[in-house]
Design a protein around this motif. Structure first.
Motif, PDB file in Angstrom:
ATOM      1  N   HIS A  93       0.787  -1.220   0.000  1.00  0.00           N
ATOM      2  CA  HIS A  93       0.000   0.000   0.000  1.00  0.00           C
ATOM      3  C   HIS A  93       0.826   1.280   0.000  1.00  0.00           C
ATOM      4  O   HIS A  93       1.968   1.307   0.449  1.00  0.00           O
ATOM      5  N   ARG A  94       0.172   2.322  -0.458  1.00  0.00           N
ATOM      6  CA  ARG A  94       0.689   3.680  -0.374  1.00  0.00           C
ATOM      7  C   ARG A  94       0.405   4.190   1.043  1.00  0.00           C
ATOM      8  O   ARG A  94      -0.403   3.623   1.772  1.00  0.00           O
ATOM      9  N   SER A 109      -1.438   6.417   2.396  1.00  0.00           N
ATOM     10  CA  SER A 109      -2.819   6.709   2.814  1.00  0.00           C
ATOM     11  C   SER A 109      -3.540   5.479   3.358  1.00  0.00           C
ATOM     12  O   SER A 109      -4.507   5.609   4.100  1.00  0.00           O
ATOM     13  N   SER A 110      -3.069   4.286   3.017  1.00  0.00           N
ATOM     14  CA  SER A 110      -3.693   3.040   3.491  1.00  0.00           C
ATOM     15  C   SER A 110      -2.935   2.383   4.638  1.00  0.00           C
ATOM     16  O   SER A 110      -3.257   1.253   5.021  1.00  0.00           O
ATOM     17  N   LYS A 115       0.244   6.434   8.075  1.00  0.00           N
ATOM     18  CA  LYS A 115       0.106   7.368   6.948  1.00  0.00           C
ATOM     19  C   LYS A 115       1.489   7.776   6.428  1.00  0.00           C
ATOM     20  O   LYS A 115       2.234   6.925   6.011  1.00  0.00           O
ATOM     21  N   TYR A 116       1.820   9.060   6.472  1.00  0.00           N
ATOM     22  CA  TYR A 116       3.100   9.547   5.963  1.00  0.00           C
ATOM     23  C   TYR A 116       4.140   9.721   7.070  1.00  0.00           C
ATOM     24  O   TYR A 116       5.263  10.134   6.799  1.00  0.00           O
TER      25      TYR A 116
END
Length: 176
Positions: A15-16, A18-19, A23-24
């Protein structure tokens, strides 16, 4: 274009940000715990004869996985990390920090391939994911179970191709 021996190659899909629970924020305790576990798992794989790894180099898990292998290369010089880039402008819409991290990562890879000449919708990402699966015999996925994700599509393809799949659920790492 690089050529791997799939019998000793692990591919990554996941996943990126956001998932992901963190998060970041990769300095979150949950992400730090995940990175530690990933390092341990990949080190055991190297000790068991796995010497090549392929990452799609997208933000999120792909980047974390590639950077983890690069960290392991300091100790295991024979290990190779390759990139499978979906198209030449993959990073075009990313933040400046993400672009800088990506360019730094590209310079440290053993080699990479660009899977499509340009972005042509979701099919471009599927081609990249299929390349990873076709050139590895094990896929290590960071997947939250969402059946309507690119990660799910990649895992389905991997299973159809007879690849072994190892799934890490990011939700097992508590959000801080």
């Amino acid at each position: 274009m690089f050529k791997t021996n799939p019998d000793i190659t692990i591919g990554f899909t996941g996943h990126r940000p956001s998932s992901l629970p963190w998060k970041y924020n990769e300095s979150a305790p949950s992400c730090i715990a995940f990175k530690k576990d990933l390092y341990t798992m990949l080190e055991k794989a190297i000790q068991n004869g796995w010497t090549s790894f392929i990452s799609g180099l997208a933000i999120g898990y792909d980047t974390i996985a590639a950077e983890t292998v690069l960290e392991l290369k300091k100790k295991y010089k024979h290990v190779k990390i390759y990139g499978a880039i979906p198209h030449p402008d993959q990073e075009a819409k990313w933040t400046d920090d993400a672009k800088a991290r990506y360019k730094k990562l590209l310079k440290k890879l053993d080699d990479y391939v660009i899977c499509s000449e340009s972005y042509d919708g979701p099919e471009t990402m599927y081609k990249r994911n299929q390349f990873i699966v076709d050139n590895a015999s094990v896929i290590v996925a960071l997947w939250n179970g969402n059946p309507r994700s690119g990660t799910a599509n990649t895992l389905n393809y991997a299973k159809k191709q007879g690849r072994k799949v190892r799934i890490i659920n990011p939700n097992n790492y508590k959000n801080d």
